[in-house]
Write a protein that holds these residues in place. Structure first.
Motif, mmCIF file in Angstrom:
data_model
loop_
_atom_site.group_PDB
_atom_site.id
_atom_site.type_symbol
_atom_site.label_atom_id
_atom_site.label_comp_id
_atom_site.label_asym_id
_atom_site.label_seq_id
_atom_site.Cartn_x
_atom_site.Cartn_y
_atom_site.Cartn_z
ATOM 1 N N PHE A 32 -13.352 7.219 6.433
ATOM 2 C CA PHE A 32 -12.197 7.395 5.557
ATOM 3 C C PHE A 32 -12.347 6.496 4.338
ATOM 4 O O PHE A 32 -12.654 5.316 4.467
ATOM 5 C CB PHE A 32 -10.892 7.019 6.262
ATOM 6 N N PHE A 33 -12.105 7.062 3.153
ATOM 7 C CA PHE A 33 -11.857 6.232 1.989
ATOM 8 C C PHE A 33 -10.417 5.736 2.099
ATOM 9 O O PHE A 33 -9.505 6.513 2.352
ATOM 10 C CB PHE A 33 -11.974 7.032 0.684
ATOM 11 N N ILE A 34 -10.216 4.453 1.917
ATOM 12 C CA ILE A 34 -8.868 3.902 1.901
ATOM 13 C C ILE A 34 -8.577 3.418 0.489
ATOM 14 O O ILE A 34 -9.336 2.633 -0.072
ATOM 15 C CB ILE A 34 -8.702 2.731 2.876
ATOM 16 N N GLY A 35 -7.487 3.908 -0.047
ATOM 17 C CA GLY A 35 -7.136 3.536 -1.410
ATOM 18 C C GLY A 35 -5.711 3.041 -1.531
ATOM 19 O O GLY A 35 -4.844 3.413 -0.745
ATOM 20 N N TRP A 36 -5.505 2.194 -2.508
ATOM 21 C CA TRP A 36 -4.162 1.761 -2.873
ATOM 22 C C TRP A 36 -3.785 2.423 -4.190
ATOM 23 O O TRP A 36 -4.585 2.445 -5.136
ATOM 24 C CB TRP A 36 -4.092 0.240 -3.021
ATOM 25 N N PHE A 37 -2.578 2.949 -4.237
ATOM 26 C CA PHE A 37 -2.026 3.585 -5.420
ATOM 27 C C PHE A 37 -0.671 2.944 -5.704
ATOM 28 O O PHE A 37 -0.090 2.278 -4.854
ATOM 29 C CB PHE A 37 -1.835 5.089 -5.180
ATOM 30 N N ARG A 38 -0.176 3.198 -6.900
ATOM 31 C CA ARG A 38 1.170 2.745 -7.207
ATOM 32 C C ARG A 38 1.860 3.749 -8.124
ATOM 33 O O ARG A 38 1.207 4.498 -8.850
ATOM 34 C CB ARG A 38 1.155 1.351 -7.849
ATOM 35 N N GLN A 39 3.174 3.730 -8.063
ATOM 36 C CA GLN A 39 3.964 4.611 -8.922
ATOM 37 C C GLN A 39 5.178 3.852 -9.416
ATOM 38 O O GLN A 39 6.031 3.427 -8.620
ATOM 39 C CB GLN A 39 4.389 5.867 -8.165
ATOM 40 N N ALA A 40 5.226 3.695 -10.723
ATOM 41 C CA ALA A 40 6.370 3.046 -11.360
ATOM 42 C C ALA A 40 7.399 4.104 -11.730
ATOM 43 O O ALA A 40 7.056 5.281 -11.881
ATOM 44 C CB ALA A 40 5.910 2.287 -12.605
ATOM 45 N N PRO A 41 8.657 3.724 -11.874
ATOM 46 C CA PRO A 41 9.696 4.692 -12.232
ATOM 47 C C PRO A 41 9.347 5.454 -13.506
ATOM 48 O O PRO A 41 8.982 4.860 -14.515
ATOM 49 C CB PRO A 41 10.934 3.809 -12.432
ATOM 50 N N GLY A 42 9.435 6.763 -13.424
ATOM 51 C CA GLY A 42 9.170 7.596 -14.589
ATOM 52 C C GLY A 42 7.711 7.780 -14.925
ATOM 53 O O GLY A 42 7.387 8.399 -15.952
ATOM 54 N N LYS A 43 6.833 7.252 -14.097
ATOM 55 C CA LYS A 43 5.403 7.366 -14.365
ATOM 56 C C LYS A 43 4.693 8.078 -13.218
ATOM 57 O O LYS A 43 5.215 8.178 -12.108
ATOM 58 C CB LYS A 43 4.793 5.979 -14.579
ATOM 59 N N GLU A 44 3.500 8.543 -13.507
ATOM 60 C CA GLU A 44 2.704 9.200 -12.480
ATOM 61 C C GLU A 44 2.060 8.161 -11.552
ATOM 62 O O GLU A 44 1.857 7.013 -11.935
ATOM 63 C CB GLU A 44 1.614 10.063 -13.126
ATOM 64 N N ARG A 45 1.759 8.615 -10.358
ATOM 65 C CA ARG A 45 1.065 7.746 -9.421
ATOM 66 C C ARG A 45 -0.348 7.478 -9.945
ATOM 67 O O ARG A 45 -1.028 8.391 -10.404
ATOM 68 C CB ARG A 45 1.020 8.400 -8.037
ATOM 69 N N GLU A 46 -0.787 6.220 -9.841
ATOM 70 C CA GLU A 46 -2.099 5.866 -10.348
ATOM 71 C C GLU A 46 -2.892 5.104 -9.294
ATOM 72 O O GLU A 46 -2.335 4.357 -8.494
ATOM 73 C CB GLU A 46 -1.983 5.029 -11.622
ATOM 74 N N GLY A 47 -4.183 5.290 -9.318
ATOM 75 C CA GLY A 47 -5.049 4.595 -8.377
ATOM 76 C C GLY A 47 -5.289 3.168 -8.800
ATOM 77 O O GLY A 47 -5.409 2.865 -9.982
#
Length: 118
Positions: A32-47
């Motif tokens: 498995f690739f394990i990744g962390w992403f984040r999503q700020a209000p009003g923005k797209e999810r980013e790696g």
């Protein structure tokens, strides 16, 4: 079926640090690739960062290089994200993702909120 639970988020002042954990169950993380992403209000999810299973190859987004460190425990069930020098623009919900290297299989956690005050 892989289950993912993130933890470690919270409120921190600018310049502070947090350590996020991605705990998995139901399957080991082999292949498995394990990744962390984040999503700020009003923005797209980013790696943010990811680590492969077999060789432990690691990649970071440019905006976190030198500040964030991803690591995986020897049992391959937990992946952590050490975050230093946090800035208000790092405020977001942080998600852990597991993506199978062998075919279909993509899993998300519920996310953990990180808030950085100025």
């Amino acid at each position: 079926q892989l289950q993912i639970v993130e933890s470690g988020g919270g409120l921190v002042q600018s310049g502070g640090s947090l350590r996020l954990s991605c705990v998995t169950s139901g399957s080991d993380l082999d292949y498995f690739f394990i990744g962390w992403f984040r999503q700020a209000p009003g923005k797209e999810r980013e790696g943010i960062s990811c680590v492969s299973s077999v060789y432990g190859n690691i990649a970071y987004a440019d905006f976190v290089k030198g500040r964030f460190t991803i690591s995986r425990d020897n049992a391959k069930t937990t992946v952590s994200l050490e975050m230093n020098s946090l800035q208000p623009e790092d405020t977001a919900v942080y998600y852990c993702n597991a993506d199978s290297e062998l075919g279909p299989g993509n899993y998300w956690g519920q996310g953990t909120q990180v808030t950085v005050s100025s």
